[in-house]
Design a protein around this motif. Structure first.
Motif, PDB file in Angstrom:
ATOM      1  N   GLU A 199       0.808  -1.224   0.000  1.00  0.00           N
ATOM      2  CA  GLU A 199       0.000   0.000   0.000  1.00  0.00           C
ATOM      3  C   GLU A 199       0.838   1.270   0.000  1.00  0.00           C
ATOM      4  N   ASP A 200       1.974   1.261   0.684  1.00  0.00           N
ATOM      5  CA  ASP A 200       2.793   2.471   0.802  1.00  0.00           C
ATOM      6  C   ASP A 200       3.958   2.513  -0.187  1.00  0.00           C
ATOM      7  N   VAL A 201       3.978   1.599  -1.147  1.00  0.00           N
ATOM      8  CA  VAL A 201       5.072   1.532  -2.112  1.00  0.00           C
ATOM      9  C   VAL A 201       4.756   2.399  -3.328  1.00  0.00           C
ATOM     10  N   SER A 202       5.722   3.205  -3.733  1.00  0.00           N
ATOM     11  CA  SER A 202       5.569   4.004  -4.955  1.00  0.00           C
ATOM     12  C   SER A 202       5.989   3.165  -6.155  1.00  0.00           C
ATOM     13  N   MET A 203       5.124   3.137  -7.162  1.00  0.00           N
ATOM     14  CA  MET A 203       5.450   2.437  -8.411  1.00  0.00           C
ATOM     15  C   MET A 203       6.118   3.417  -9.360  1.00  0.00           C
ATOM     16  N   ILE A 204       7.267   3.025  -9.896  1.00  0.00           N
ATOM     17  CA  ILE A 204       7.929   3.830 -10.921  1.00  0.00           C
ATOM     18  C   ILE A 204       7.797   3.076 -12.239  1.00  0.00           C
ATOM     19  N   LEU A 205       6.932   3.563 -13.115  1.00  0.00           N
ATOM     20  CA  LEU A 205       6.758   2.927 -14.410  1.00  0.00           C
ATOM     21  C   LEU A 205       7.925   3.291 -15.316  1.00  0.00           C
ATOM     22  N   VAL A 206       8.551   2.287 -15.916  1.00  0.00           N
ATOM     23  CA  VAL A 206       9.599   2.516 -16.912  1.00  0.00           C
ATOM     24  C   VAL A 206       8.949   2.324 -18.285  1.00  0.00           C
ATOM     25  N   PRO A 207       8.650   3.417 -18.996  1.00  0.00           N
ATOM     26  CA  PRO A 207       7.939   3.289 -20.271  1.00  0.00           C
ATOM     27  C   PRO A 207       8.888   3.047 -21.441  1.00  0.00           C
ATOM     28  N   PHE A 208       8.717   1.934 -22.108  1.00  0.00           N
ATOM     29  CA  PHE A 208       9.514   1.633 -23.292  1.00  0.00           C
ATOM     30  C   PHE A 208       8.746   1.914 -24.579  1.00  0.00           C
ATOM     31  N   LYS A 209       7.462   2.299 -24.446  1.00  0.00           N
ATOM     32  CA  LYS A 209       6.628   2.579 -25.613  1.00  0.00           C
ATOM     33  C   LYS A 209       5.433   3.401 -25.167  1.00  0.00           C
ATOM     34  N   THR A 210       4.756   4.025 -26.118  1.00  0.00           N
ATOM     35  CA  THR A 210       3.648   4.933 -25.806  1.00  0.00           C
ATOM     36  C   THR A 210       2.512   4.208 -25.099  1.00  0.00           C
ATOM     37  N   ILE A 211       2.230   2.978 -25.511  1.00  0.00           N
ATOM     38  CA  ILE A 211       1.116   2.245 -24.901  1.00  0.00           C
ATOM     39  C   ILE A 211       1.358   1.967 -23.414  1.00  0.00           C
ATOM     40  N   ASP A 212       2.609   1.987 -22.986  1.00  0.00           N
ATOM     41  CA  ASP A 212       2.907   1.806 -21.556  1.00  0.00           C
ATOM     42  C   ASP A 212       2.300   2.948 -20.738  1.00  0.00           C
ATOM     43  N   LEU A 213       2.391   4.157 -21.280  1.00  0.00           N
ATOM     44  CA  LEU A 213       1.801   5.316 -20.608  1.00  0.00           C
ATOM     45  C   LEU A 213       0.280   5.225 -20.632  1.00  0.00           C
ATOM     46  N   GLN A 214      -0.271   4.778 -21.744  1.00  0.00           N
ATOM     47  CA  GLN A 214      -1.722   4.613 -21.847  1.00  0.00           C
ATOM     48  C   GLN A 214      -2.203   3.525 -20.893  1.00  0.00           C
ATOM     49  N   TRP A 215      -1.383   2.494 -20.720  1.00  0.00           N
ATOM     50  CA  TRP A 215      -1.749   1.402 -19.815  1.00  0.00           C
ATOM     51  C   TRP A 215      -1.913   1.903 -18.384  1.00  0.00           C
ATOM     52  N   VAL A 216      -1.063   2.818 -17.949  1.00  0.00           N
ATOM     53  CA  VAL A 216      -1.186   3.373 -16.594  1.00  0.00           C
ATOM     54  C   VAL A 216      -2.563   4.001 -16.402  1.00  0.00           C
ATOM     55  N   VAL A 217      -2.975   4.802 -17.388  1.00  0.00           N
ATOM     56  CA  VAL A 217      -4.289   5.442 -17.313  1.00  0.00           C
ATOM     57  C   VAL A 217      -5.384   4.387 -17.278  1.00  0.00           C
ATOM     58  N   SER A 218      -5.290   3.433 -18.197  1.00  0.00           N
ATOM     59  CA  SER A 218      -6.297   2.378 -18.291  1.00  0.00           C
ATOM     60  C   SER A 218      -6.350   1.520 -17.030  1.00  0.00           C
ATOM     61  N   ALA A 219      -5.181   1.112 -16.537  1.00  0.00           N
ATOM     62  CA  ALA A 219      -5.127   0.182 -15.401  1.00  0.00           C
ATOM     63  C   ALA A 219      -5.606   0.802 -14.096  1.00  0.00           C
ATOM     64  N   THR A 220      -5.645   2.139 -14.049  1.00  0.00           N
ATOM     65  CA  THR A 220      -6.122   2.809 -12.838  1.00  0.00           C
ATOM     66  C   THR A 220      -7.529   3.377 -13.019  1.00  0.00           C
ATOM     67  N   THR A 221      -8.103   3.213 -14.220  1.00  0.00           N
ATOM     68  CA  THR A 221      -9.467   3.741 -14.471  1.00  0.00           C
ATOM     69  C   THR A 221     -10.349   2.690 -15.145  1.00  0.00           C
TER      70      THR A 221
END
Length: 339
Positions: A199-221
């Motif tokens: 619960e208290d861990v910060s996730m650092i996404l390492v984006p290797f492609k544009t869809i990785d950034l879109q996935w963050v939005v999708s996976a949290t909404t």
């Protein structure tokens, strides 16, 4: 009020002392024989005064950001490069953008500006204040890799004693606490390597492609993205304010400055190490490299093909290992090799 007056007096005294030192140094250089006023003594006094006024970058025994310790390090380390993507530094230079697009060769990448705008409507667009260095401190960080050399190492308590503990990809801690510790402050992942975090861990996404950034939005909404080049989690439980984004330009900086173009792109391991050089004052590495028998595998599984990536050309594991070994040799990091 009394404290302020004392500080003002000390500063005034130091300024006068520097002025007098400079005057004497110039005077000695032009008129006074060396026997009367040794020039070296005055130079040393002047240097010591400068150290008093300009404090060291941290209070650790060895501060990572300390310059003029190694020409090799100074040539590679650029403190102005920002490790995290924010709403204020999200515009990529064209050459950086084109390089990043080629990493995993998306056929039809979405518009990056629109994607980033959507991303920062969901996750924080400012840098994690916890990661900002403070002068006069000694931030000790443990970067924990996934090597099988952690087995029976008993490093757990030592790892947990650090201020920050960075882990990566699918690394578990439950059941392995004695060797790998239980504390995690930041966990680096990409969609295909994600695992649920504390619960208290910060996730650092390492984006290797544009869809990785879109996935963050999708996976949290909405949970609409379930597949990139392999299946990925549709939903994640990470709090949106605990999600940070590794800057694509920082990936290129690691590739250019530190790897000098070796491999196709950096591994998550070396990305974690160089990231830590920029946010920590002292860095200890655990779980990197082969075990004592020369095997490359994860500490939580017996997988004879786990080291196969070293032969694919995607990452140059040997060159990355040389980088960390050199950093250790110049006292910028410490490496604990385990068993």
């Amino acid at each position: 009020m009394t404290t302020q007056k004392k500080v003002l007096k000390v500063l005034t005294f130091l300024v006068l002392l520097i002025f007098l030192t400079s005057f004497v140094l110039n005077f000695a250089h032009t008129t006074v024989p060396a026997a009367w006023f040794p020039k070296q003594m005055v130079l040393e006094l002047s240097q010591n005064l400068r150290k008093l006024i300009k404090p060291p970058p941290c209070t650790c025994t060895h501060c990572i950001s300390q310059r003029k310790v190694s020409a090799w390090f100074d040539k590679r380390f650029n403190q102005t490069v920002q490790p995290l993507l924010t709403a204020h530094n999200a515009v990529l230079e064209e050459d950086t953008y084109q390089w990043w697009l080629r990493l995993q060769r998306e056929k039809k990448p979405s518009n990056l500006s629109d994607t980033i705008r959507e991303l920062f409507s969901v996750v924080p667009g400012n840098v994690d204040p916890v990661l900002e260095k403070k002068s006069g401190s000694c931030r000790r960080c443990a970067v924990v890799g996934n090597s099988g050399n952690l087995r029976e190492s008993s490093y757990g308590p030592e790892i947990d004693s650090h201020d920050f503990v960075l882990r990566m990809n699918r690394a578990p801690t439950v059941g392995f606490e004695a060797d790998v510790g239980s504390k995690t402050t930041h966990h680096l992942v990409y969609p295909e390597s994600f695992r649920e975090l504390g619960e208290d861990v910060s996730m650092i996404l390492v984006p290797f492609k544009t869809i990785d950034l879109q996935w963050v939005v999708s996976a949290t909404t909405t949970g609409t993205i379930s597949h990139t080049y392999v299946p990925v989690p549709k939903k994640i439980k990470v709090k949106q304010d605990k999600i940070l984004i590794y800057h694509p330009a920082f990936i290129k900086y690691v590739f250019d400055n530190w790897l000098q173009g070796h491999g196709r792109y950096p591994s998550t391991g070396i990305l974690s190490v160089i990231f830590s050089l920029h946010v920590c004052d002292e860095v200890d590495l655990y779980g990197f490299g082969a075990d004592s028998k020369g095997n490359w595998h994860h500490y939580w599984e017996n997988n004879p093909s786990a080291g196969a990536f070293r032969k694919t050309g995607v990452h140059d594991g040997d060159f990355e290992s040389n980088v960390t070994a050199t950093l250790a040799a110049i006292n910028k990091i410490r490496i604990f090799t385990g068993r």
